[in-house]
Design an enzyme around this catalytic site. Structure first.
Site, mmCIF file in Angstrom:
data_model
loop_
_atom_site.group_PDB
_atom_site.id
_atom_site.type_symbol
_atom_site.label_atom_id
_atom_site.label_comp_id
_atom_site.label_asym_id
_atom_site.label_seq_id
_atom_site.Cartn_x
_atom_site.Cartn_y
_atom_site.Cartn_z
ATOM 1 N N ASP A 193 1.062 -1.346 0.255
ATOM 2 C CA ASP A 193 -0.274 -0.468 0.294
ATOM 3 C C ASP A 193 1.024 1.384 0.674
ATOM 4 O O ASP A 193 1.581 1.138 0.812
ATOM 5 C CB ASP A 193 -0.906 -0.043 1.292
ATOM 6 C CG ASP A 193 -1.692 1.238 0.770
ATOM 7 O OD1 ASP A 193 -1.817 2.195 0.449
ATOM 8 O OD2 ASP A 193 -2.993 1.174 1.255
ATOM 9 N N HIS A 194 0.776 1.517 -1.272
ATOM 10 C CA HIS A 194 2.106 3.376 -1.298
ATOM 11 C C HIS A 194 1.978 3.782 -0.284
ATOM 12 O O HIS A 194 2.870 4.637 0.305
ATOM 13 C CB HIS A 194 2.428 3.560 -2.806
ATOM 14 C CG HIS A 194 1.394 4.733 -3.025
ATOM 15 N ND1 HIS A 194 0.222 3.782 -3.411
ATOM 16 C CD2 HIS A 194 1.390 5.507 -2.692
ATOM 17 C CE1 HIS A 194 -0.104 5.149 -3.723
ATOM 18 N NE2 HIS A 194 0.075 6.392 -3.364
ATOM 19 N N HIS A 223 -5.994 2.579 1.234
ATOM 20 C CA HIS A 223 -4.997 3.464 1.945
ATOM 21 C C HIS A 223 -5.604 4.301 3.244
ATOM 22 O O HIS A 223 -5.329 4.774 4.284
ATOM 23 C CB HIS A 223 -4.914 4.698 0.659
ATOM 24 C CG HIS A 223 -4.501 4.568 -0.312
ATOM 25 N ND1 HIS A 223 -3.366 3.587 -0.753
ATOM 26 C CD2 HIS A 223 -4.631 5.224 -1.720
ATOM 27 C CE1 HIS A 223 -2.965 2.993 -2.003
ATOM 28 N NE2 HIS A 223 -3.946 4.288 -2.492
HETATM 29 C C1 BG6 Z 1 -3.259 4.797 -6.130
HETATM 30 C C2 BG6 Z 1 -4.722 5.474 -6.688
HETATM 31 O O1 BG6 Z 1 -3.472 3.856 -5.348
HETATM 32 O O2 BG6 Z 1 -3.725 6.653 -5.636
HETATM 33 C C3 BG6 Z 1 -5.549 6.613 -7.582
HETATM 34 O O3 BG6 Z 1 -5.012 3.961 -7.585
HETATM 35 C C4 BG6 Z 1 -4.755 7.453 -6.771
HETATM 36 O O4 BG6 Z 1 -6.669 6.660 -7.785
HETATM 37 C C5 BG6 Z 1 -3.411 7.333 -6.390
HETATM 38 O O5 BG6 Z 1 -5.267 8.513 -7.299
HETATM 39 C C6 BG6 Z 1 -3.300 8.947 -5.238
HETATM 40 O O6 BG6 Z 1 -1.568 9.136 -4.689
HETATM 41 P P1 BG6 Z 1 -0.467 9.479 -4.158
HETATM 42 O O7 BG6 Z 1 0.278 8.914 -3.732
HETATM 43 O O8 BG6 Z 1 -0.470 10.689 -5.183
HETATM 44 O O9 BG6 Z 1 -1.669 10.128 -3.083
#
Ligand code: BG6
Length: 483
Positions: free
Chosen positions: A180-181, A243
């Site tokens: 989960d980045h 997230h």
């Molecule tokens: C991704 C989603 O996991 O996270 C996207 O699939 C979203 O829809 C993105 O835009 C948001 O990530 P960050 O790091 O740009 O806030």
């Protein structure tokens, strides 16, 4: 300080795809350049294309790295020395050929058989890739073997379980790294430091002192050509189940017995299990319509290329939940995420209770006594504590004043989440990865809302979501803090 990771082979499935080009290859390269990998890593790109070979993969990688803004020096040499390509067009003998190539590369470079398999492929390709690895005996090796999977991990509880079962058929949980980045973002990791290294906050972090907690993940962008993936998935599956819920567990968890994977994940799971079933009346789905974002006219979701007519996919979600634990009983948590909102901001607002009796009550100041701690995850990372001060002079007037900390000012640029997470994978640290039970517990919470029966309300692009999302808080006598 963790040990430098041992020599290993990093195998990327989906190596010519967007994620590999934009995030993974740049992250691996940065780790090498910054000396974390000791030059003891080789990368084997795997994809369907039979037209690609080592040379053309290196050329593609070079271009992707330059696009990602990495410095050009040393780049060509790194690509030539470290990158290899193996086609996997979908034939039955593919994975056996892959196994032979892996062994040949390991012999050639003196690698001891430590392997990472990174599945940067669309979810529909997960089952075949996982089974292919298992059937070719690639789930074990003379060293260690780890497998990394991207979200979405399943599309509901049943499919997440199926995927967990499939993975466990071949791999132990200790080998599986579910990404989960958000967990790799510095500010998200800092939540635990903030809470557990500073007694000042930890002693206030409970139902006696806190009035409510709000978590807002607002995006200004729309679906950006990703309708093929996004439509039918929607904001609940795309952002909230993973997230936001991960961040919620870090905000609400008890102090773990140690800062290591099993202890941290154990506490996160306890939070998920203590969340009361979410009532449908506490959930608002929205879908953006035509509007203005940053002075630009933008189209509505239904007009976006690739979105089917009449789609009921939600592009925003606002919800209220409660955690039935000693620490949180009765305190509402409000979660909100959406696309095409007025500005990109990811933040947690913790509103403290007001004093039981106020000396300044007669002054009719709406926010009186409610100190608010805002933890900004991005952009402009940092935190701010707003409290009441007296404006100098007469008559007596109270005003909110902030006490602020900004990451950028203190430390400069923050590393990309993928750099952090890839280093953890090769170092064998699962703290920032999601356990099988966490995935299933999170789906269990949201599964009942995925039956297509939740009404989807329109909101104009550039607004903070449907009116009903405001009403959700107004019912409790509150307002969203982020606006
Ligand atoms: C991704 C989603 O996991 O996270 C996207 O699939 C979203 O829809 C993105 O835009 C948001 O990530 P960050 O790091 O740009 O806030």
């Amino acid at each position: 300080m963790k040990d430098a990771p041992p020599p290993h082979l990093f195998v990327v499935f989906g190596a010519t795809g967007d994620l590999a080009r934009r995030k993974l290859l740049p992250a691996v390269y940065r780790l090498t350049r910054e000396g974390f990998l000791d030059g003891a890593q080789r990368v084997l790109g795997v994809a369907r294309s039979t037209d690609t070979d080592d040379a053309s993969f290196r050329a593609l990688a070079r271009e992707a790295l330059l696009d990602a803004g990495v410095p050009a020096d040393e780049l060509a040499r790194w690509c030539d020395e470290c990158l290899y390509y193996q086609p996997l067009p979908g034939a039955p003998e593919d994975h056996a050929a892959l196994a032979r190539r892996i062994e040949a590369l390991e012999r050639e470079h003196g690698l001891p058989g430590n392997r990472v398999f990174y599945l940067a492929v669309p979810p529909k390709a997960f089952p075949a890739t996982i089974d292919g690895l298992g059937e070719a005996g690639l789930n074990a090796s003379p060293g260690w073997t780890r497998i990394v999977v991207e979200k979405p991990f399943g599309e509901d509880l049943a499919t997440a379980r199926e995927l967990n079962d499939r993975m466990h058929r071949w791999f132990d949980e200790e080998q599986i790294y579910r990404i989960d980045h958000y967990l790799g973002k510095e500010t998200v990791q800092n939540l635990l430091v903030f809470r557990f290294a500073n007694m000042i906050f930890e002693s206030l972090w409970n139902r006696d002192r806190i009035d409510n907690v709000q978590i807002t993940f607002a995006e200004q962008l729309g679906v950006e050509g990703r309708a093929g993936y996004y439509d039918g998935v929607g904001a609940l599956r795309d952002m909230i189940q993973n997230h936001l819920t991960q961040v919620l567990t870090l905000v609400a968890m008890e102090v773990p017995v140690a800062y290591e994977a099993s202890a941290v994940r154990h506490e996160k799971i306890k939070v998920l299990r203590a969340i009361r079933p979410i009532r449908r009346s506490d959930v608002v789905f929205g879908q953006y319509t035509r509007g203005r974002v940053q002075d630009q006219e933008v189209v509505g979701y239904l007009e976006e290329p690739g979105v089917p007519a009449g789609s009921r996919t939600e592009t925003s979600v606002a919800l209220r939940l409660e955690i039935d634990s000693w620490r949180w009983k009765g305190i509402p948590f409000y979660l909100r995420s959406g696309k095409r909102l007025p500005r990109p901001v990811t933040e947690i607002a913790v509103t403290f209770r007001s004093p039981p009796v106020s000396l300044f009550q007669s002054m009719d100041f709406a926010d009186l006594g409610h100190d608010v701690l805002t933890i900004r995850l991005q952009p402009d990372e940092g935190f701010s504590l707003a409290f009441d001060v007296k404006r100098p002079g007469s008559p007596l007037v109270l005003e909110k004043a902030p006490l602020e900390f900004r990451y950028g000012q203190a430390f400069g640029r923050l590393p990309d989440a993928y750099v952090t997470l890839l280093l953890d994978v090769v170092q064998g640290d699962q703290t920032l990865f999601v356990h099988a039970d966490e995935v299933e517990d999170a789906w269990r919470l949201y599964d009942p809302l995925l039956d297509g029966q939740t009404r989807v309300r329109p909101y104009p692009a550039g607004s903070w979501g449907p009116r009903e999302a405001e009403e959700l808080l107004a019912r409790d006598g509150r307002v969203w803090r982020t606006a």
